[in-house]
Design a protein around this motif. Structure first.
Motif, short mmCIF file in Angstrom:
data_model
loop_
_atom_site.label_atom_id
_atom_site.label_comp_id
_atom_site.label_asym_id
_atom_site.label_seq_id
_atom_site.Cartn_x
_atom_site.Cartn_y
_atom_site.Cartn_z
N SER A 106 -4.71 -6.81 -68.66
CA SER A 106 -4.74 -6.74 -70.12
C SER A 106 -6.19 -6.60 -70.58
N GLY A 107 -6.38 -5.95 -71.72
CA GLY A 107 -7.70 -5.86 -72.31
C GLY A 107 -7.96 -7.05 -73.22
N THR A 120 -1.95 -12.46 -63.82
CA THR A 120 -2.54 -11.68 -64.90
C THR A 120 -4.04 -11.61 -64.70
N ARG A 121 -4.63 -10.53 -65.19
CA ARG A 121 -6.09 -10.39 -65.22
C ARG A 121 -6.48 -9.82 -66.58
N VAL A 122 -7.46 -10.42 -67.21
CA VAL A 122 -7.94 -9.94 -68.50
C VAL A 122 -9.28 -9.24 -68.30
N VAL A 123 -9.38 -8.01 -68.80
CA VAL A 123 -10.59 -7.20 -68.64
C VAL A 123 -11.45 -7.36 -69.89
N PRO A 124 -12.65 -7.92 -69.75
CA PRO A 124 -13.51 -8.17 -70.92
C PRO A 124 -13.84 -6.87 -71.66
N GLY A 125 -13.82 -6.96 -73.00
CA GLY A 125 -14.26 -5.86 -73.83
C GLY A 125 -13.33 -4.66 -73.91
#
Length: 265
Positions: A211-212, A237-242
């Motif tokens: 996810s962004g 889950t992985r959150v992509v910074p920016g």
């Protein structure tokens, strides 16, 4: 003129897709299923290895909040951008029904199939049929599904009915369409299937949902809700910074692709 993360292009969406695919060694083809004729771009170099299969997002489904498009073909084709830089020997990109394929050869196509019925059972069945035809080119090998946005929804819905799925990766995936529609105060889609309702059926498949951090279309809470339903053994889950929903996922994809889905004990 069409604008993308890297700049603007005067090519129409199909020409742009052909250019993207050619750079990645992917060849355009049409796959005939009982309901739809689908467009794919493919490269099968080693039939004894798994297939990375990318599913496109919803494309240009709407012109405005209330006006649907007459042609859902994506102008940016994020799913194809990711497929084109995947170094795996077997890579296939599968467009959604009515995308890239002339309407003249798709009499079933109509606005409902990129609005309220975009994840309808017949759409899932058509995608599933196309994937079976592709899987036959590497018999006995697993399919590793990668879905962008609404393609993430279909990756889950397809995986729920198959036994040859090795992993699922979603990128800004719409994994709970009822929740997303509620967030945006738009109409429900009762004729579509909701991926989160199938979470238990894919719980044993290794999966990662990216996810962004700045995605306000499909926020990271959507992936978190989905993993709450599957349980954490095989899903993360992985959150992509920016990153925004339609941001430059291509720039970070090589690194994200190295993160292998796996099940814990």
């Amino acid at each position: 003129m069409v604008c993308f993360a890297a700049g603007c292009s005067t090519m129409d969406p199909v020409e742009h897709a052909d250019t993207l695919a050619q750079a990645g060694g992917l060849q355009r083809e049409r796959i005939v299923t009982p309901t739809f004729v689908l467009t794919a771009y493919s490269k099968i170099s080693s039939p004894r290895e798994p297939i990375h299969l990318y599913i496109e997002g919803d494309g240009l489904a709407w012109i405005s909040r209330t006006q649907p498009s007459l042609d859902p073909t994506p102008h940016q084709a994020t799913g194809l951008q990711l497929a084109a830089i995947d170094p795996a020997p077997n890579v296939v990109y599968l467009a959604r029904p009515c995308q890239f394929t002339p309407m003249a050869v798709n009499p079933t196509c109509g606005i409902p199939y990129w609005t309220g019925k975009r994840y309808a059972p017949e759409v899932v069945a058509s995608m599933n049929d196309a994937i079976s035809q592709i899987a036959a080119r590497a018999q006995g090998q697993q399919i590793e599904l990668i879905g962008y946005s609404g393609g993430g929804a279909l990756a889950v819905l397809v995986a729920a009915g198959r036994t040859d799925i090795g992993s699922i990766r979603t990128v800004a995936g719409n994994l709970d369409d009822a929740y997303v529609n509620q967030l945006h105060n738009v109409s429900e889609m009762p004729e579509s299937e909701n991926p989160i309702d199938f979470a238990k059926r894919v719980a044993s498949i290794p999966q990662i949902h990216f996810s962004g951090a700045d995605d306000h279309v499909v926020p990271s809470a959507v992936a978190e809700r989905f993993v709450d339903e599957t349980g954490p053994r095989c899903a993360q889950t992985r959150v992509v910074p920016g990153m925004t929903h339609d941001g430059d996922w291509r720039a970070v994809w090589p690194d994200l692709l190295r993160v292998a889905p796996a099940c814990g004990r």
